[in-house]
Design a protein around this motif. Sequence first.
Motif, PDB file in Angstrom:
ATOM      1  N   ALA A  70       0.827  -1.097  -0.083  1.00 12.40           N
ATOM      2  CA  ALA A  70      -0.070   0.094   0.068  1.00 12.40           C
ATOM      3  C   ALA A  70       1.032   1.248   0.056  1.00 12.40           C
ATOM      4  CB  ALA A  70      -0.924   0.066   1.092  1.00 12.40           C
ATOM      5  N   GLU A  71       0.473   2.268  -0.617  1.00  7.74           N
ATOM      6  CA  GLU A  71       1.149   3.312  -0.539  1.00  7.74           C
ATOM      7  C   GLU A  71       1.005   4.450   0.423  1.00  7.74           C
ATOM      8  OE1 GLU A  71       0.917   5.266  -4.470  1.00  7.74           O
ATOM      9  OE2 GLU A  71       0.906   3.542  -5.429  1.00  7.74           O
ATOM     10  N   ASN A  72      -0.082   4.150   1.142  1.00  3.72           N
ATOM     11  CA  ASN A  72      -0.178   5.092   2.411  1.00  3.72           C
ATOM     12  C   ASN A  72      -1.315   4.390   3.463  1.00  3.72           C
ATOM     13  OD1 ASN A  72      -3.175   5.528   1.580  1.00  3.72           O
ATOM     14  ND2 ASN A  72      -2.344   6.783  -0.079  1.00  3.72           N
ATOM     15  N   THR A  73      -1.440   4.862   4.542  1.00  4.88           N
ATOM     16  CA  THR A  73      -2.247   4.094   5.478  1.00  4.88           C
ATOM     17  C   THR A  73      -3.801   3.855   5.120  1.00  4.88           C
ATOM     18  OG1 THR A  73      -2.870   6.177   6.610  1.00  4.88           O
ATOM     19  CG2 THR A  73      -0.959   4.927   7.299  1.00  4.88           C
ATOM     20  N   MET A  74      -4.443   4.993   4.372  1.00  8.56           N
ATOM     21  CA  MET A  74      -5.805   4.646   3.992  1.00  8.56           C
ATOM     22  C   MET A  74      -5.744   3.465   2.910  1.00  8.56           C
ATOM     23  SD  MET A  74      -7.581   6.740   5.577  1.00  8.56           S
ATOM     24  CE  MET A  74      -9.127   6.544   4.996  1.00  8.56           C
ATOM     25  N   GLN A  75      -4.759   3.403   2.049  1.00  9.80           N
ATOM     26  CA  GLN A  75      -4.845   2.248   1.176  1.00  9.80           C
ATOM     27  C   GLN A  75      -4.445   1.149   1.804  1.00  9.80           C
ATOM     28  OE1 GLN A  75      -1.655   1.988  -1.870  1.00  9.80           O
ATOM     29  NE2 GLN A  75      -3.174   2.853  -3.304  1.00  9.80           N
ATOM     30  N   ALA A  76      -3.858   1.124   2.720  1.00 12.30           N
ATOM     31  CA  ALA A  76      -3.262  -0.128   3.521  1.00 12.30           C
ATOM     32  C   ALA A  76      -4.525  -0.593   4.184  1.00 12.30           C
ATOM     33  CB  ALA A  76      -2.306   0.123   4.641  1.00 12.30           C
ATOM     34  N   LEU A  77      -5.707   0.141   4.900  1.00 12.47           N
ATOM     35  CA  LEU A  77      -6.684   0.006   5.506  1.00 12.47           C
ATOM     36  C   LEU A  77      -7.750  -0.786   4.728  1.00 12.47           C
ATOM     37  CD1 LEU A  77      -8.148  -0.372   8.321  1.00 12.47           C
ATOM     38  CD2 LEU A  77      -9.016   1.900   7.678  1.00 12.47           C
ATOM     39  N   ASP A  78      -7.990  -0.286   3.328  1.00  9.25           N
ATOM     40  CA  ASP A  78      -8.841  -0.790   2.400  1.00  9.25           C
ATOM     41  C   ASP A  78      -8.394  -1.957   1.923  1.00  9.25           C
ATOM     42  OD1 ASP A  78     -10.495   1.397   2.139  1.00  9.25           O
ATOM     43  OD2 ASP A  78      -9.241   2.211   0.612  1.00  9.25           O
ATOM     44  N   LEU A  79      -7.001  -2.332   1.684  1.00  6.31           N
ATOM     45  CA  LEU A  79      -6.370  -3.664   1.404  1.00  6.31           C
ATOM     46  C   LEU A  79      -6.530  -4.655   2.332  1.00  6.31           C
ATOM     47  CD1 LEU A  79      -4.709  -4.978  -1.118  1.00  6.31           C
ATOM     48  CD2 LEU A  79      -2.496  -4.402   0.067  1.00  6.31           C
ATOM     49  N   PHE A  80      -6.199  -4.260   3.629  1.00  5.86           N
ATOM     50  CA  PHE A  80      -6.342  -5.130   4.813  1.00  5.86           C
ATOM     51  C   PHE A  80      -7.855  -5.677   4.879  1.00  5.86           C
ATOM     52  CE2 PHE A  80      -8.092  -5.105   9.290  1.00  5.86           C
ATOM     53  CZ  PHE A  80      -7.253  -6.258   9.753  1.00  5.86           C
ATOM     54  N   ARG A  81      -8.874  -4.555   4.527  1.00  9.55           N
ATOM     55  CA  ARG A  81     -10.176  -5.130   4.684  1.00  9.55           C
ATOM     56  C   ARG A  81     -10.854  -5.887   3.429  1.00  9.55           C
ATOM     57  NH1 ARG A  81     -12.255   0.635   6.944  1.00  9.55           N
ATOM     58  NH2 ARG A  81     -12.123   0.106   9.202  1.00  9.55           N
ATOM     59  N   THR A  82     -10.020  -5.818   2.248  1.00 10.23           N
ATOM     60  CA  THR A  82     -10.451  -6.686   1.216  1.00 10.23           C
ATOM     61  C   THR A  82      -9.703  -7.905   1.236  1.00 10.23           C
ATOM     62  OG1 THR A  82     -10.441  -4.527   0.044  1.00 10.23           O
ATOM     63  CG2 THR A  82     -10.209  -6.691  -1.454  1.00 10.23           C
ATOM     64  N   VAL A  83      -8.523  -8.162   1.482  1.00 12.03           N
ATOM     65  CA  VAL A  83      -7.726  -9.360   1.438  1.00 12.03           C
ATOM     66  C   VAL A  83      -7.891 -10.216   2.667  1.00 12.03           C
ATOM     67  CG1 VAL A  83      -5.452 -10.078   1.051  1.00 12.03           C
ATOM     68  CG2 VAL A  83      -6.120  -8.361  -0.091  1.00 12.03           C
ATOM     69  N   ALA A  84      -8.182  -9.670   3.771  1.00  5.07           N
ATOM     70  CA  ALA A  84      -8.258 -10.378   4.982  1.00  5.07           C
ATOM     71  C   ALA A  84      -7.000 -11.187   5.208  1.00  5.07           C
ATOM     72  CB  ALA A  84      -9.364 -11.140   5.131  1.00  5.07           C
ATOM     73  N   PRO A  85      -5.866 -10.568   5.383  1.00  3.89           N
ATOM     74  CA  PRO A  85      -4.619 -11.350   5.474  1.00  3.89           C
ATOM     75  C   PRO A  85      -4.446 -12.263   6.598  1.00  3.89           C
ATOM     76  CG  PRO A  85      -4.205  -9.142   6.038  1.00  3.89           C
ATOM     77  CD  PRO A  85      -5.612  -9.246   5.539  1.00  3.89           C
TER      78      PRO A  85
END
Length: 124
Positions: free
Chosen positions: A2-17
């Motif tokens: 992710a390029e920033n924290t907002m993108q990281a949060l979206d990715l976290f919620r989408t991918v469910a790592p």
Amino acid sequence: DAENTMQALDLFRTVAPTIVTLDVSVPHPAGLGSLALFRMMRSEKPGLPILVVSASAYPEIRKAFLREGALDYIVKPFAASSFEQVCNRLVGMFPELVRVGRRSGSTAPNPIEIREIVTDRADR
């Protein structure tokens, strides 16, 4: 990545790592800093291991993340010994990771190889 924290949060919620690596210095638009992002991830998925990585060696920042439940806080560039400790913890937490032999003449820690992909650790 992710390029920033907002993108990281979206990715976290989408991918469910099943594990997250978080760089403390990730850009934080809209006032969402890396510690706030860390806290949001932990509140949404409390058992999730989060490995914090940073070029910042400030003890206060390290202590804050560890106090909040970070798996570990590794300072870049990595020292072989600190990375080895984290590798050992990861192998213990994720049995699907296995150690493979050290290359001849190499002083690097044993690499970790993924032998099996497990999508939902709760099913075990």
